[in-house]
Structure formats: structure tokens, C-alpha cells
Design a protein around this motif. Structure first.
Motif, PDB file in Angstrom:
ATOM      1  N   SER A   8     -11.898 -20.834  -7.406  1.00  0.00           N
ATOM      2  CA  SER A   8     -12.029 -20.724  -5.956  1.00  0.00           C
ATOM      3  C   SER A   8     -13.146 -21.635  -5.448  1.00  0.00           C
ATOM      4  CB  SER A   8     -12.322 -19.269  -5.556  1.00  0.00           C
ATOM      5  OG  SER A   8     -13.535 -18.825  -6.171  1.00  0.00           O
ATOM      6  N   GLY A   9     -13.666 -22.488  -6.330  1.00  0.00           N
ATOM      7  CA  GLY A   9     -14.796 -23.333  -5.990  1.00  0.00           C
ATOM      8  C   GLY A   9     -14.542 -24.298  -4.847  1.00  0.00           C
ATOM      9  N   GLN A  10     -13.294 -24.688  -4.652  1.00  0.00           N
ATOM     10  CA  GLN A  10     -12.971 -25.630  -3.585  1.00  0.00           C
ATOM     11  C   GLN A  10     -12.359 -24.960  -2.362  1.00  0.00           C
ATOM     12  OE1 GLN A  10     -13.939 -28.851  -3.939  1.00  0.00           O
ATOM     13  NE2 GLN A  10     -14.783 -28.144  -5.896  1.00  0.00           N
ATOM     14  N   ASP A  11     -12.373 -23.640  -2.316  1.00  0.00           N
ATOM     15  CA  ASP A  11     -11.802 -22.926  -1.170  1.00  0.00           C
ATOM     16  C   ASP A  11     -12.609 -23.202   0.097  1.00  0.00           C
ATOM     17  OD1 ASP A  11     -10.071 -21.891  -2.986  1.00  0.00           O
ATOM     18  OD2 ASP A  11     -10.451 -19.786  -2.516  1.00  0.00           O
ATOM     19  N   HIS A  12     -11.938 -23.179   1.226  1.00  0.00           N
ATOM     20  CA  HIS A  12     -12.615 -23.319   2.507  1.00  0.00           C
ATOM     21  C   HIS A  12     -13.356 -22.023   2.845  1.00  0.00           C
ATOM     22  CE1 HIS A  12     -10.680 -27.139   3.294  1.00  0.00           C
ATOM     23  NE2 HIS A  12      -9.482 -26.600   3.068  1.00  0.00           N
ATOM     24  N   ASP A  13     -14.316 -22.142   3.755  1.00  0.00           N
ATOM     25  CA  ASP A  13     -15.095 -20.967   4.151  1.00  0.00           C
ATOM     26  C   ASP A  13     -14.248 -19.958   4.906  1.00  0.00           C
ATOM     27  OD1 ASP A  13     -17.372 -21.993   2.991  1.00  0.00           O
ATOM     28  OD2 ASP A  13     -18.092 -22.928   4.842  1.00  0.00           O
ATOM     29  N   THR A  14     -13.238 -20.432   5.621  1.00  0.00           N
ATOM     30  CA  THR A  14     -12.358 -19.544   6.379  1.00  0.00           C
ATOM     31  C   THR A  14     -10.906 -19.855   6.032  1.00  0.00           C
ATOM     32  OG1 THR A  14     -12.243 -21.070   8.267  1.00  0.00           O
ATOM     33  CG2 THR A  14     -13.991 -19.391   8.293  1.00  0.00           C
ATOM     34  N   ARG A  15     -10.044 -18.896   6.292  1.00  0.00           N
ATOM     35  CA  ARG A  15      -8.623 -19.082   6.007  1.00  0.00           C
ATOM     36  C   ARG A  15      -7.806 -18.287   7.007  1.00  0.00           C
ATOM     37  NH1 ARG A  15      -5.706 -18.419   0.087  1.00  0.00           N
ATOM     38  NH2 ARG A  15      -3.546 -18.658   0.780  1.00  0.00           N
ATOM     39  N   SER A  16      -6.807 -18.920   7.574  1.00  0.00           N
ATOM     40  CA  SER A  16      -5.945 -18.233   8.529  1.00  0.00           C
ATOM     41  C   SER A  16      -5.005 -17.287   7.789  1.00  0.00           C
ATOM     42  CB  SER A  16      -5.114 -19.242   9.333  1.00  0.00           C
ATOM     43  OG  SER A  16      -4.162 -18.570  10.136  1.00  0.00           O
ATOM     44  N   LEU A  17      -4.900 -16.067   8.292  1.00  0.00           N
ATOM     45  CA  LEU A  17      -3.984 -15.084   7.723  1.00  0.00           C
ATOM     46  C   LEU A  17      -2.773 -14.880   8.624  1.00  0.00           C
ATOM     47  CD1 LEU A  17      -6.536 -12.436   6.389  1.00  0.00           C
ATOM     48  CD2 LEU A  17      -5.400 -14.270   5.131  1.00  0.00           C
ATOM     49  N   GLY A  21       2.055 -11.577   6.350  1.00  0.00           N
ATOM     50  CA  GLY A  21       2.608 -10.255   6.074  1.00  0.00           C
ATOM     51  C   GLY A  21       1.628  -9.132   6.320  1.00  0.00           C
ATOM     52  N   TYR A  22       1.368  -8.338   5.285  1.00  0.00           N
ATOM     53  CA  TYR A  22       0.492  -7.178   5.449  1.00  0.00           C
ATOM     54  C   TYR A  22      -0.977  -7.577   5.596  1.00  0.00           C
ATOM     55  CZ  TYR A  22       1.360  -8.074   0.488  1.00  0.00           C
ATOM     56  OH  TYR A  22       1.585  -8.692  -0.711  1.00  0.00           O
ATOM     57  N   LEU A  23      -1.287  -8.882   5.532  1.00  0.00           N
ATOM     58  CA  LEU A  23      -2.625  -9.366   5.860  1.00  0.00           C
ATOM     59  C   LEU A  23      -2.683  -9.946   7.277  1.00  0.00           C
ATOM     60  CD1 LEU A  23      -3.634 -11.215   2.554  1.00  0.00           C
ATOM     61  CD2 LEU A  23      -4.394  -8.966   3.337  1.00  0.00           C
ATOM     62  N   SER A  24      -1.551 -10.032   7.932  1.00  0.00           N
ATOM     63  CA  SER A  24      -1.478 -10.660   9.244  1.00  0.00           C
ATOM     64  C   SER A  24      -2.195  -9.821  10.303  1.00  0.00           C
ATOM     65  CB  SER A  24      -0.008 -10.853   9.650  1.00  0.00           C
ATOM     66  OG  SER A  24       0.087 -11.292  10.997  1.00  0.00           O
ATOM     67  N   GLY A  25      -2.752 -10.526  11.292  1.00  0.00           N
ATOM     68  CA  GLY A  25      -3.346  -9.850  12.437  1.00  0.00           C
ATOM     69  C   GLY A  25      -2.384  -9.719  13.596  1.00  0.00           C
ATOM     70  N   GLN A  29       4.346  -8.140  13.412  1.00  0.00           N
ATOM     71  CA  GLN A  29       4.665  -8.327  12.002  1.00  0.00           C
ATOM     72  C   GLN A  29       4.007  -7.263  11.135  1.00  0.00           C
ATOM     73  OE1 GLN A  29       3.099 -11.823   9.972  1.00  0.00           O
ATOM     74  NE2 GLN A  29       4.961 -11.978   8.748  1.00  0.00           N
ATOM     75  N   ASN A  30       2.831  -6.829  11.523  1.00  0.00           N
ATOM     76  CA  ASN A  30       2.045  -5.922  10.692  1.00  0.00           C
ATOM     77  C   ASN A  30       1.545  -4.763  11.552  1.00  0.00           C
ATOM     78  OD1 ASN A  30       0.641  -5.008   8.429  1.00  0.00           O
ATOM     79  ND2 ASN A  30      -1.135  -6.310   8.803  1.00  0.00           N
ATOM     80  N   PRO A  31       2.462  -3.898  11.992  1.00  0.00           N
ATOM     81  CA  PRO A  31       2.117  -2.897  13.012  1.00  0.00           C
ATOM     82  C   PRO A  31       1.008  -1.935  12.620  1.00  0.00           C
ATOM     83  CG  PRO A  31       4.283  -2.451  12.045  1.00  0.00           C
ATOM     84  CD  PRO A  31       3.879  -3.809  11.593  1.00  0.00           C
ATOM     85  N   MET A  32       0.927  -1.538  11.360  1.00  0.00           N
ATOM     86  CA  MET A  32      -0.059  -0.533  10.983  1.00  0.00           C
ATOM     87  C   MET A  32      -1.436  -1.117  10.722  1.00  0.00           C
ATOM     88  SD  MET A  32       0.066   2.306   7.904  1.00  0.00           S
ATOM     89  CE  MET A  32      -1.033   1.552   6.703  1.00  0.00           C
ATOM     90  N   ASP A  35      -5.050  -4.599  12.838  1.00  0.00           N
ATOM     91  CA  ASP A  35      -6.419  -4.561  13.350  1.00  0.00           C
ATOM     92  C   ASP A  35      -7.400  -3.973  12.330  1.00  0.00           C
ATOM     93  OD1 ASP A  35      -5.393  -2.002  13.484  1.00  0.00           O
ATOM     94  OD2 ASP A  35      -6.077  -1.600  15.528  1.00  0.00           O
ATOM     95  N   TRP A  36      -6.995  -3.920  11.061  1.00  0.00           N
ATOM     96  CA  TRP A  36      -7.898  -3.483   9.999  1.00  0.00           C
ATOM     97  C   TRP A  36      -8.763  -4.664   9.552  1.00  0.00           C
ATOM     98  CZ3 TRP A  36      -5.691   0.326   5.848  1.00  0.00           C
ATOM     99  CH2 TRP A  36      -5.026   1.388   6.477  1.00  0.00           C
ATOM    100  N   ASN A  37      -9.852  -4.356   8.844  1.00  0.00           N
ATOM    101  CA  ASN A  37     -10.567  -5.394   8.108  1.00  0.00           C
ATOM    102  C   ASN A  37      -9.719  -5.788   6.906  1.00  0.00           C
ATOM    103  OD1 ASN A  37     -13.087  -5.390   9.642  1.00  0.00           O
ATOM    104  ND2 ASN A  37     -13.338  -3.330   8.837  1.00  0.00           N
TER     105      ASN A  37
END
Length: 336
Positions: A8-17, A21-25, A29-32, A35-37
């Protein structure tokens, strides 16, 4: 070691989710859980977060470290200590593919870590969501056009993965087979929901062999049926995909996201009743067995136009380099 799958050494500081799916904001798509962390933990050692090997393996002069389980536990500890997860009241441990294996096998270990580190005024409820984590066992060579995954035994023998398998499963003498979701699940006490395709594309080298796809569908359904019992559940579809289709595959008017939410809310209410019961009062039966789980599509080997992107996924699948030049033969795949 130096590529995306090894570090993961070259990963960006942020990543769009977005669209994850179940990580989407996205609420639709992700009703439950929109709005979770949400926390994305990368699997960098190829062992489905199961390994805990003290010594490195040297390959072409390069040391390789297999410590996925240590990494997963360290992430949970950091989240509890530094990022507020100690105040959480609900946690879903999820994963896709190899992560789906880890979500099941490590569910009890991670739940106990989370509960022990909780400082919430209310007890924390923990459940697991495993997406495309069923890699069925084959008692004989798989039919032509299908792939098998023999690395589970290697992982168990060589990189100290037994600590990641349910202890009660190992006590039954199943050894490396306990790294298979279908074998391990009955020994897991944390509520687990499986989302799985009966014709999972990651298991297929030649999607035109309908007879082989039928055998795969039968084998996956058989494994899920034998493993799912209270408090666990599953939704098994007949669509050609591997992960990625959260909220897009339906049973009548209900999407896989909606049926998971229904199951989750029922399990949480049962858990709350047990948590609030007076001391000495035995808990009531879970009731999951009466809800009709697992939920399954009846069609096989797959349903055409099962979801909007299925034809595109098939084209992408046919171009996969891992299938090699002999994609019409059976074989084994390098990573789950």
C-alpha cells in the motif's frame, strides 16, 4: 511486493468510494450504510488476511512477509485507539472475494477485539457481510471451463493461517479446509450474511460451457445450503459477476442490499433483546431458520440481462490475462 497487490506504499492519501457498493456514500445504492463511517483495508499479502508468519519468504532475493492477520488486527486497534471506533454502536465487517473469506473467518476474532476496546455507553453490535467469498471444494477435478483454488492448503501449512480459522472448526480435524467459507461458517458465532453468485465469474475460464456452469452453480448452492444456519443467512443469485453488484441484483422488488438490511435489522433486534434480558433469563431462539434463508435464484446457469452491466462484465472477463491462452481448459487460479 512492489505492485498494487503487494504493497500500500504507493496508495493515494484519499480514495473515492463512489459506486463501491456497501462502501458507497450514495443512499440509493447503499441505503443502510451510506452515512456510516467506512474504512477500506487493503489485502497486501495474498492470504485473505489470514497469515501471521514470523519469518519472511525469500523469492528471487526479495523478502516477502505474510502477516495479513497481524495487519487486520493492527488496523482495528488503531481505529479503536485513534479514530473513534471505540464509540461505535454498530459495526459491519465486510469484504469481497479474498476479503469475503476474511470477513467470515476473522469475524469472531475481530468482533471480540472491537467489543473489548469499546467505550460506548451502549453495547456494540457486530455482524459480517461476505461478498463472493465462497470458493467451493472439489472432491474431483473441476469440469473443463472452471478454475480451482488450491492455495488454501498452502496458506494453512506455510504461513501460520490456523490462527485465523475458527478454533471449533480446527478442533473437528478439518485442518486447512477450515479456510473455506462453506466449512468454517457453521463454527462462526458472529452473524454472517453471504452475498454470492452461483456462477461466480472468478471461478470461470470459459463462460460458453453452460454444462460446466451448471455444475458450478450446483456446487456453490450445495455448499451454501450446508453451511447456512441461524444466525447466518445468504442471498445466492444466478448472475455472471464477482462482487461489485451491490444493490443491482434483485429478488422481485427487493435488491441484495435490501434483503441484507432486512436480515441485519432482525439480527440486531434479537441481539438487543438478549443484551437487555435480566440476568439468568435464557435467550429466546434466534428465529433465522424460519425466515427462509438462504434466498436463491432458481435459474441456471445464469439469467441473461440479470443486471445492467452483465454483458459488459462478460467482455471484461474474456480479456483477463489470468486466464492465459488456454482459457477453454480447466485449471487453477493464482489468487482468490
Amino acid at each position: 511486493r512492489k505492485g498494487y497487490h503487494g504493497s500500500s506504499g504507493q496508495d493515494h492519501d484519499t480514495r473515492s468510494l463512489q459506486g463501491k457498493g456497501y462502501l458507497s456514500g450514495h443512499a440509493k445504492q447503499n441505503p443502510m450504510m451510506h452515512d456510516w463511517n467506512r474504512v477500506l483495508v487493503r489485502n497486501c499479502d495474498g492470504t485473505a488476511f489470514l497469515a501471521s508468519a514470523d519469518d519472511a519468504w525469500e523469492v528471487d532475493g526479495t523478502p516477502l512477509y505474510f502477516r495479513g492477520r497481524d495487519n487486520a488486527l493492527a488496523v482495528v486497534d488503531a481505529l479503536l485507539r485513534e479514530h473513534g471506533m471505540d464509540r461505535a454502536t454498530e459495526v459491519v465487517i465486510s469484504g469481497c472475494s479474498a476479503g469475503g473469506v476474511a470477513a467470515v473467518l476473522l469475524a469472531d476474532l475481530l468482533r471480540d477485539r472491537i467489543v473489548a476496546g469499546s467505550r460506548s455507553r451502549s453495547p456494540v453490535f457486530v455482524a459480517a457481510l461476505s461478498d463472493s467469498g465462497v470458493f467451493p471444494e472439489w472432491s474431483k477435478p473441476a469440469p473443463t471451463g472452471l478454475l480451482t483454488f488450491p492455495q488454501f492448503e498452502w496458506i494453512h501449512v506455510h504461513v501460520n493461517a490456523s490462527g485465523g480459522a475458527p478454533a471449533r472448526c480446527l478442533a473437528q480435524g478439518f485442518a486447512w479446509r477450515c479456510l473455506h467459507v462453506g466449512v468454517a461458517l457453521p463454527f462462526v458465532t458472529t452473524p454472517v450474511f453471504l452475498v454470492q453468485s452461483a456462477v461466480d465469474s472468478w471461478h470461470v475460464s470459459d463462460p460458453d460451457r453452460s454444462e460446466s456452469l451448471g455444475v458450478l452453480a450446483h456446487r456453490i448452492r450445495e455448499e451454501v445450503l450446508s453451511a447456512v444456519r441461524a444466525p447466518h443467512a445468504a442471498a445466492v443469485d444466478s448472475c455472471f459477476h464477482h462482487c461489485q453488484e451491490w444493490g443491482n441484483i434483485r429478488w422481485g422488488s427487493q435488491s441484495n442490499a435490501a434483503v441484507f438490511q432486512s436480515w441485519y435489522e432482525s439480527r440486531r433486534q434479537e441481539w438487543l433483546k438478549r443484551a437487555r434480558a435480566p440476568a439468568g433469563v435464557p435467550p429466546s431462539a434466534s428465529g433465522v431458520i424460519f425466515e427462509g434463508w438462504p434466498l436463491m435464484h432458481a435459474a441456471e446457469p445464469w439469467v441473461e440481462s440479470c443486471y445492467a452491466g452483465q454483458s459488459g462484465h462478460r467482455l471484461w472477463h474474456q480479456a483477463l490475462h489470468r486466464l492465459g491462452p488456454s482459457s477453454t481448459t480447466s485449471g487453477s487460479a493464482a489468487e482468490p
